[in-house]
Design a protein around this motif. Sequence first.
Motif, PDB file in Angstrom:
ATOM      1  N   LYS A   1      96.661  -6.955 -22.550  1.00  0.00           N
ATOM      2  CA  LYS A   1      97.010  -5.720 -23.453  1.00  0.00           C
ATOM      3  C   LYS A   1      98.248  -6.144 -24.058  1.00  0.00           C
ATOM      4  CE  LYS A   1      95.853  -2.119 -21.661  1.00  0.00           C
ATOM      5  NZ  LYS A   1      95.942  -0.649 -20.827  1.00  0.00           N
ATOM      6  N   SER A   2      98.507  -5.780 -25.502  1.00  0.00           N
ATOM      7  CA  SER A   2      99.482  -5.724 -25.956  1.00  0.00           C
ATOM      8  C   SER A   2     100.853  -5.303 -25.333  1.00  0.00           C
ATOM      9  CB  SER A   2      99.451  -5.063 -27.605  1.00  0.00           C
ATOM     10  OG  SER A   2     100.713  -5.050 -28.202  1.00  0.00           O
ATOM     11  N   SER A   3     102.021  -5.679 -25.544  1.00  0.00           N
ATOM     12  CA  SER A   3     103.197  -5.115 -24.958  1.00  0.00           C
ATOM     13  C   SER A   3     103.572  -3.777 -25.652  1.00  0.00           C
ATOM     14  CB  SER A   3     104.276  -6.437 -24.880  1.00  0.00           C
ATOM     15  OG  SER A   3     104.499  -6.732 -26.233  1.00  0.00           O
ATOM     16  N   TYR A   4     103.021  -3.797 -26.910  1.00  0.00           N
ATOM     17  CA  TYR A   4     103.228  -2.495 -27.733  1.00  0.00           C
ATOM     18  C   TYR A   4     102.284  -1.362 -27.442  1.00  0.00           C
ATOM     19  CZ  TYR A   4     106.522  -5.505 -30.413  1.00  0.00           C
ATOM     20  OH  TYR A   4     107.792  -6.054 -30.664  1.00  0.00           O
ATOM     21  N   SER A   5     101.622  -1.460 -26.309  1.00  0.00           N
ATOM     22  CA  SER A   5     100.538  -0.412 -26.225  1.00  0.00           C
ATOM     23  C   SER A   5     101.240   0.846 -25.629  1.00  0.00           C
ATOM     24  CB  SER A   5      99.613  -1.079 -25.120  1.00  0.00           C
ATOM     25  OG  SER A   5      98.836  -2.065 -25.576  1.00  0.00           O
ATOM     26  N   ASN A   6     100.500   1.990 -25.778  1.00  0.00           N
ATOM     27  CA  ASN A   6     101.028   3.125 -25.377  1.00  0.00           C
ATOM     28  C   ASN A   6     100.204   4.084 -24.438  1.00  0.00           C
ATOM     29  OD1 ASN A   6      99.283   4.946 -26.966  1.00  0.00           O
ATOM     30  ND2 ASN A   6     100.842   4.457 -28.800  1.00  0.00           N
ATOM     31  N   ALA A   7     100.572   4.984 -23.866  1.00  0.00           N
ATOM     32  CA  ALA A   7      99.752   5.775 -23.050  1.00  0.00           C
ATOM     33  C   ALA A   7      98.694   6.779 -23.721  1.00  0.00           C
ATOM     34  CB  ALA A   7     100.685   6.875 -22.333  1.00  0.00           C
TER      35      ALA A   7
ATOM     36  N   GLU B   1      93.830  -5.491 -27.305  1.00  0.00           N
ATOM     37  CA  GLU B   1      93.896  -6.693 -26.094  1.00  0.00           C
ATOM     38  C   GLU B   1      93.603  -8.102 -26.998  1.00  0.00           C
ATOM     39  OE1 GLU B   1      92.516  -4.613 -22.301  1.00  0.00           O
ATOM     40  OE2 GLU B   1      90.590  -5.152 -23.592  1.00  0.00           O
ATOM     41  N   VAL B   2      94.072  -9.033 -26.542  1.00  0.00           N
ATOM     42  CA  VAL B   2      93.732 -10.233 -27.056  1.00  0.00           C
ATOM     43  C   VAL B   2      93.276 -11.236 -25.808  1.00  0.00           C
ATOM     44  CG1 VAL B   2      95.064  -9.971 -28.959  1.00  0.00           C
ATOM     45  CG2 VAL B   2      96.152 -10.956 -26.996  1.00  0.00           C
ATOM     46  N   SER B   3      92.601 -12.316 -26.376  1.00  0.00           N
ATOM     47  CA  SER B   3      92.107 -13.428 -25.408  1.00  0.00           C
ATOM     48  C   SER B   3      91.901 -14.632 -25.965  1.00  0.00           C
ATOM     49  CB  SER B   3      90.722 -12.801 -24.644  1.00  0.00           C
ATOM     50  OG  SER B   3      90.353 -13.907 -23.761  1.00  0.00           O
ATOM     51  N   PRO B   4      92.413 -15.690 -25.389  1.00  0.00           N
ATOM     52  CA  PRO B   4      92.045 -17.075 -25.720  1.00  0.00           C
ATOM     53  C   PRO B   4      90.912 -17.381 -25.595  1.00  0.00           C
ATOM     54  CG  PRO B   4      93.359 -17.152 -23.744  1.00  0.00           C
ATOM     55  CD  PRO B   4      93.306 -15.727 -24.159  1.00  0.00           C
ATOM     56  N   GLY B   5      90.160 -18.059 -26.310  1.00  0.00           N
ATOM     57  CA  GLY B   5      88.573 -18.434 -26.232  1.00  0.00           C
ATOM     58  C   GLY B   5      88.321 -19.453 -25.535  1.00  0.00           C
ATOM     59  N   GLY B   6      89.135 -19.929 -24.371  1.00  0.00           N
ATOM     60  CA  GLY B   6      89.219 -21.134 -23.944  1.00  0.00           C
ATOM     61  C   GLY B   6      88.927 -22.453 -24.592  1.00  0.00           C
ATOM     62  N   GLU B   7      87.771 -23.077 -24.464  1.00  0.00           N
ATOM     63  CA  GLU B   7      87.511 -24.366 -25.086  1.00  0.00           C
ATOM     64  C   GLU B   7      87.166 -24.242 -26.434  1.00  0.00           C
ATOM     65  OE1 GLU B   7      85.297 -26.990 -22.664  1.00  0.00           O
ATOM     66  OE2 GLU B   7      86.198 -26.528 -20.812  1.00  0.00           O
ATOM     67  N   THR B   8      87.013 -23.035 -26.852  1.00  0.00           N
ATOM     68  CA  THR B   8      86.364 -22.730 -28.352  1.00  0.00           C
ATOM     69  C   THR B   8      87.170 -22.821 -29.156  1.00  0.00           C
ATOM     70  OG1 THR B   8      86.422 -20.370 -27.853  1.00  0.00           O
ATOM     71  CG2 THR B   8      84.272 -21.501 -27.320  1.00  0.00           C
ATOM     72  N   ALA B   9      88.579 -23.021 -29.004  1.00  0.00           N
ATOM     73  CA  ALA B   9      89.711 -22.834 -30.052  1.00  0.00           C
ATOM     74  C   ALA B   9      89.561 -21.651 -30.927  1.00  0.00           C
ATOM     75  CB  ALA B   9      89.465 -24.068 -30.825  1.00  0.00           C
TER      76      ALA B   9
END
Length: 64
Positions: free
Chosen positions: A10-16, A22-30
Amino acid sequence: MNNTEGQWRKSSYSNAQSACVEVSPGGETATVGARDTKHEERGPELWVPSTSWTAFLRLVADHR
């Protein structure tokens, strides 16, 4: 594409009020995924090449 290898963060700029991304690395798929937190696993996900994500972050940082 579904995220089967990385963890969503979750983004550090998220609020209540659930105005979160949200972001996620795709692993081996770059790739890097982005999604709206309030929709989590049932909502749309945007997947882009990791090089494009890096360029996007640089552009945002340069225009703060």
